[in-house]
Design a protein around this motif. Structure first.
Motif, PDB file in Angstrom:
ATOM      1  N   SER A 116      31.029  43.743  11.140  1.00 46.53           N
ATOM      2  CA  SER A 116      31.728  44.717  11.983  1.00 46.53           C
ATOM      3  C   SER A 116      31.329  46.130  11.605  1.00 46.53           C
ATOM      4  O   SER A 116      31.111  46.450  10.436  1.00 46.53           O
ATOM      5  CB  SER A 116      33.249  44.562  11.829  1.00 46.53           C
ATOM      6  N   LEU A 117      31.249  46.969  12.628  1.00 46.73           N
ATOM      7  CA  LEU A 117      31.043  48.393  12.464  1.00 46.73           C
ATOM      8  C   LEU A 117      32.197  49.126  13.135  1.00 46.73           C
ATOM      9  O   LEU A 117      32.902  48.566  13.977  1.00 46.73           O
ATOM     10  CB  LEU A 117      29.714  48.837  13.098  1.00 46.73           C
ATOM     11  N   TYR A 118      32.348  50.404  12.757  1.00 51.74           N
ATOM     12  CA  TYR A 118      33.442  51.197  13.306  1.00 51.74           C
ATOM     13  C   TYR A 118      32.898  52.517  13.828  1.00 51.74           C
ATOM     14  O   TYR A 118      32.091  53.170  13.175  1.00 51.74           O
ATOM     15  CB  TYR A 118      34.510  51.460  12.240  1.00 51.74           C
ATOM     16  N   ASP A 119      33.341  52.872  15.022  1.00 53.13           N
ATOM     17  CA  ASP A 119      33.021  54.172  15.609  1.00 53.13           C
ATOM     18  C   ASP A 119      34.272  55.035  15.593  1.00 53.13           C
ATOM     19  O   ASP A 119      35.377  54.552  15.892  1.00 53.13           O
ATOM     20  CB  ASP A 119      32.516  54.015  17.047  1.00 53.13           C
ATOM     21  N   LEU A 120      34.097  56.297  15.266  1.00 53.31           N
ATOM     22  CA  LEU A 120      35.219  57.224  15.105  1.00 53.31           C
ATOM     23  C   LEU A 120      35.140  58.293  16.191  1.00 53.31           C
ATOM     24  O   LEU A 120      34.138  58.997  16.310  1.00 53.31           O
ATOM     25  CB  LEU A 120      35.149  57.855  13.710  1.00 53.31           C
ATOM     26  N   TYR A 121      36.212  58.388  16.998  1.00 51.81           N
ATOM     27  CA  TYR A 121      36.278  59.346  18.095  1.00 51.81           C
ATOM     28  C   TYR A 121      37.483  60.261  17.913  1.00 51.81           C
ATOM     29  O   TYR A 121      38.446  59.904  17.236  1.00 51.81           O
ATOM     30  CB  TYR A 121      36.430  58.630  19.442  1.00 51.81           C
ATOM     31  N   PHE A 122      37.416  61.425  18.558  1.00 46.10           N
ATOM     32  CA  PHE A 122      38.606  62.253  18.698  1.00 46.10           C
ATOM     33  C   PHE A 122      38.684  62.737  20.135  1.00 46.10           C
ATOM     34  O   PHE A 122      37.669  62.837  20.831  1.00 46.10           O
ATOM     35  CB  PHE A 122      38.619  63.428  17.700  1.00 46.10           C
TER      36      PHE A 122
END
Length: 484
Positions: free
Chosen positions: A361-367
């Protein structure tokens, strides 16, 4: 064959009568269900073993209780009613108006419907497909429409009268489902051909409030009564606790229990003479109501442990590093087509997929734009993070938000030299609650506890508690108030 089934029961507007909720929970208890959850769209959720499923289904059908099994075909109508009264906005919108709107829905929507006070920031505005938001004109609502699986939102050109909301929503839904991806103008014309309704021109745009999540846990005073907010770290509520809450609500003539999009409960209208009994329920079930504010600002998906586990890990890191998160809320998305609410969004995705099997799994970080969770614009901060790197990058993003706040405040008023010459008077010490930041000032005393003005903190009784959240006297910290 499945070992367990997920049951969803919609509570329109996030409102449940204690009698109805007790009826549902009793049937769940008889099916050996011992824990329940509340969903981000203000539903009741629980999991039942397959051996008990047919007995529970029969029970629910006999009682004419609508339910869904392992689906979310009917996504529930959500509303900001849970915050009405307790988080005052000064709007014309009151309890009766919410009920008028909810009663106008004589069907079960297939699209997501949101009903929101435009002056609050406790519940989301645009997570629905049909978003009714109160306008400055009493009894009239903005309508913002969002196509399914889209971030594009457009404003309906009319303000909608309260009694017309359900009738109009039914026609708009039918048109949107019959014409996939229909454009703004075409949809408006199609609806206008099918229905006439009471309206006014929507001349001005909605002015979105800045986001600030109010503290929604514990005992809190409003007017002459108290409201109680209950949050569970694992999002699981013991059914025995919920049954006790329903029984006490019925005994004390509280007609509604409110579910929030933060998967918590709010009970309004607690009279002082029942306050001890409510405290006894919390003690009986060992319920803590003093979680840190940064823990309450997270939203995860329904029926998933992945998001809850990740939330706990990230909160632990934030607390260890004493990271400031005031003004932010966080959403964790672990399933591709789900939707969560937050000014910072953490999205999980597989590194490799083989058929239905996801490997690593990978994680993408948004705002969101301006860090306002009601914005539909999401900005990528970091992409393809391994879980071990996620906390550090999340802290970086929190620092960016805080630095942005500093920059925005650089133009704040600076006193001129003449003002700086004004005499400064040190007042007697005041004491502040570390949980809700309520201040006890001896100059004013405490009217709620019948403490007269001029009473020093040292002369308060040993059993004195914070007038807002009931923290003990010994927990309050001394501060010096300085006024010019």
């Amino acid at each position: 064959m499945r070992d367990y089934y997920n049951i969803k029961i919609n509570l329109p507007g996030g409102i449940a009568s204690p009698g109805y909720l007790r009826d549902v929970l009793t049937r769940a208890w008889n099916a050996n269900v011992r824990q329940a959850r509340f969903g981000s769209r203000q539903q009741l959720l629980f999991t039942v073993h397959y051996e008990m499923m047919r007995f529970l289904e029969k029970d629910l059908k006999d009682a004419n209780i609508d339910y869904e099994i392992n689906t979310a075909r009917f996504p529930n109508i959500i509303s900001s009613y849970c915050g009405e009264d307790v988080f005052r906005t000064g709007q014309w919108l009151v309890a009766n108006e919410y009920h008028t709107v909810l009663d106008s829905f004589d069907y079960k929507p297939l699209l997501k419907v949101n009903i929101s006070d435009s002056n609050q920031s406790f519940t989301p505005f645009f997570t629905g497909n049909l978003n009714f938001i109160s306008s400055p004109e009493p009894h009239f609502w903005y309508l913002y429409v969002r196509q399914k699986q889209s971030n594009s939102v457009f404003k309906w050109r009319d303000l909608i009268y309260s009694h017309e909301t359900g009738r109009l929503a039914k026609v708009i839904e039918a048109c949107m489902l019959s014409e996939d991806g229909i454009g703004e103008e075409a949809l408006y014309q199609m609806v206008r051909e099918k229905i006439s309704y009471i309206s006014e021109p929507a001349a001005s745009d909605l002015d979105l409030p800045s986001f600030s999540l109010p503290y929604y846990e514990g005992f809190n005073r409003y007017e002459s009564r108290t409201w109680l907010g209950l949050y569970r770290r694992d999002e699981q509520f013991p059914i025995e606790l919920l049954l006790d809450i329903c029984n006490l609500c019925m005994k004390s003539r509280i007609g509604e229990i409110c579910i929030t999009p933060w998967k918590s409960l709010i009970i309004k209208g607690i009279e002082d003479n029942y306050r001890t009994e409510w405290s006894n329920i919390l003690g009986k079930h060992n319920i803590n109501v003093r979680h840190a504010a940064n823990e309450l600002a997270w939203q995860t998906e329904d029926h998933t442990d992945d998001g809850t586990i990740l939330k706990k890990d990230l909160i632990r890191y934030i607390e260890k590093h004493d990271t400031r998160t005031f003004g932010l809320c966080f959403g964790i998305q672990t399933r591709e087509k789900s939707e969560v609410f937050g000014s910072i969004l953490i999205k999980k995705r597989p590194l490799i997929r083989i058929g239905q099997l996801a490997l690593f799994s990978l994680y993408d970080l948004y705002f969101t734009e301006n860090f306002n969770p009601n914005s539909r614009t999401q900005i990528l901060f970091e992409k393809g993070l391994f879980k071990i790197h996620l906390p550090v990058q999340l802290e970086r993003l929190c620092r960016r938000f805080n630095n942005r706040r500093i920059w925005e405040n650089e133009e704040m008023h600076k006193p001129d030299p003449e003002e700086l010459k004004s005499e400064v008077h040190d007042l007697p010490a005041v004491h502040q609650c570390p949980h809700c930041f309520t201040v006890y000032d001896p100059q004013f005393g405490d009217l709620l506890h019948n403490i007269p003005a001029g009473t020093p903190f040292s002369e308060l009784p040993d059993d004195y508690t914070c007038s807002t959240c009931d923290a003990e006297k010994i927990e309050m910290t001394e501060m010096i108030a300085v006024y010019q």
